[in-house]
Design a protein around this motif. Sequence first.
Motif, PDB file in Angstrom:
ATOM      1  N   LEU A 245      -7.258  -4.400  -0.711  1.00  0.00           N
ATOM      2  CA  LEU A 245      -6.198  -3.957  -1.385  1.00  0.00           C
ATOM      3  C   LEU A 245      -5.942  -4.302  -2.961  1.00  0.00           C
ATOM      4  O   LEU A 245      -4.849  -4.942  -3.160  1.00  0.00           O
ATOM      5  CB  LEU A 245      -4.980  -3.761  -0.618  1.00  0.00           C
ATOM      6  CG  LEU A 245      -3.711  -3.096  -1.272  1.00  0.00           C
ATOM      7  CD1 LEU A 245      -4.077  -1.651  -1.137  1.00  0.00           C
ATOM      8  CD2 LEU A 245      -2.394  -3.058  -0.438  1.00  0.00           C
TER       9      LEU A 245
ATOM     10  N   LYS B 263       0.961  -1.094  -0.066  1.00  0.00           N
ATOM     11  CA  LYS B 263      -0.095  -0.014   0.036  1.00  0.00           C
ATOM     12  C   LYS B 263       0.890   1.165  -0.146  1.00  0.00           C
ATOM     13  O   LYS B 263       0.781   2.059  -0.891  1.00  0.00           O
ATOM     14  CB  LYS B 263      -0.877  -0.072   1.113  1.00  0.00           C
ATOM     15  CG  LYS B 263      -1.572   1.255   1.598  1.00  0.00           C
ATOM     16  CD  LYS B 263      -2.171   1.249   2.729  1.00  0.00           C
ATOM     17  CE  LYS B 263      -2.339   2.478   3.779  1.00  0.00           C
ATOM     18  NZ  LYS B 263      -2.905   3.411   2.904  1.00  0.00           N
TER      19      LYS B 263
ATOM     20  N   LYS C 163      -2.832   1.248  -7.152  1.00  0.00           N
ATOM     21  CA  LYS C 163      -3.872   1.116  -6.215  1.00  0.00           C
ATOM     22  C   LYS C 163      -5.079   1.121  -7.058  1.00  0.00           C
ATOM     23  O   LYS C 163      -5.421   2.157  -7.914  1.00  0.00           O
ATOM     24  CB  LYS C 163      -4.067   1.923  -5.057  1.00  0.00           C
ATOM     25  CG  LYS C 163      -3.292   1.630  -3.727  1.00  0.00           C
ATOM     26  CD  LYS C 163      -3.168   2.606  -2.831  1.00  0.00           C
ATOM     27  CE  LYS C 163      -4.440   2.646  -1.996  1.00  0.00           C
ATOM     28  NZ  LYS C 163      -4.089   3.886  -0.938  1.00  0.00           N
TER      29      LYS C 163
END
Length: 436
Positions: A427, A260, A408
Amino acid sequence: MIGESLEFLSTGWKGTPEKFIFDRMTKYSSEIFKTSLLGQPAAVFCGAACNKFLFSNENKLVTAWWPESVNKVFPSSLQTNSMEEAKKMRKMLPNFLKAEALQGYIGIMDTIAQRHFKSSWENHDQVMVFPMAKKYTFWLACRLFISVEDPTHIARFDDPFRLLASGIISIPIDLPGTPFNRAIKASNFIRKELVAIIKQRKIDLGEGKASTTQDILSHMLTVTDEDGKHMVELDIADKILGLLIGGHDTASAACTFIVKYLAELPHIYDGVYKEQMEIARSKAPGELLNWDDIQKMKYSWNVAREVLRLAPPLQGAFREAINDFIFNGFSIPKGWKLYWSANSTHKSAQYFPEPEKFDPTRFEGAGPAPYTFVPFGGGPRMCPGKEYARLEILVFMHNLVKRFKWEKVLPDEKIVVDPMPMPANDLPVRLYPHKA
């Protein structure tokens, strides 16, 4: 009975577990406050001085304590409690989890990481990172602890482990359908499977098909206690169950948050990429990572540590007062539960200036002050798998950045903490393989 448990848990479900702590620190203008959590009167200890006090007084004034839910989900066949068992484990584990022993695991970790990325990431435009990271860390734990590496065998454990993890720290209501009830069922299923693996291993050891040093399971089957007794099968199953949870759940959360933050911060990604590619270029084709390579991953490990500061997989842990004592003017009665929180220092500007900012340079030189950076706890009960975690995280980072850049899919994906931090939608990321 419920006390402030729901608020304590729900600030985590909203993604800000530290809010429970900081709101009360402000309200009482104190680093210690009392509350009632998970059916117990509790004092919450915040800040570096409190961490130092709790970690240094282990077995003198305080001892480890787990909520009732943990003891019910992990009933030990020996009818002793989790404290006694933990002590025994701590005597046995260091042989496996100390740096020297782990050096031999790096090649295996790298092989599994390569196989994992080949089968689950390559030739995909998009992946869900959280389940993938769990797959990787669980595969490693199964291979290194019990020598199970057949993917279909490992997959049978997937669901039960998920249910177990989400029910361990829960309000202990044993009714059909509650997370607690599902965790107990999952625990029983996994232990049955483990007992079957243990019985087979006994046969293999007897016939010379398995070695006494190949993994933690063989070790547990061959060691004897002070009285020369071997461990009971169910007991070994309990221990392995605890290790498989401790050995994959927290690390998969760490790997997920590394992905992330590297997606959000291209300049950090570039630093990690540069360091890892220098290592990759120094290897002969097909040569596996080794201890020297890991030692060169200094910047990558600082990045990983900054991720552990901002998203500690373990929010904190409980202790129990074994005597009445006074600390900082507060009298703590014997039997009270004490909770220390990683976030109380990790997210505090007093210890980490601009705490919300991602800055790996905090770990350069002498690094953070003692007792402020505590993702692995501290004192005699510090996480025994700290070195193991460092290796599996760095091997993951190496294999990941060597293959891909990524972005992302959901720029504003929420984070929930229950009891570990995780992205609300697993995610999803879009992968961009590097041109060969």
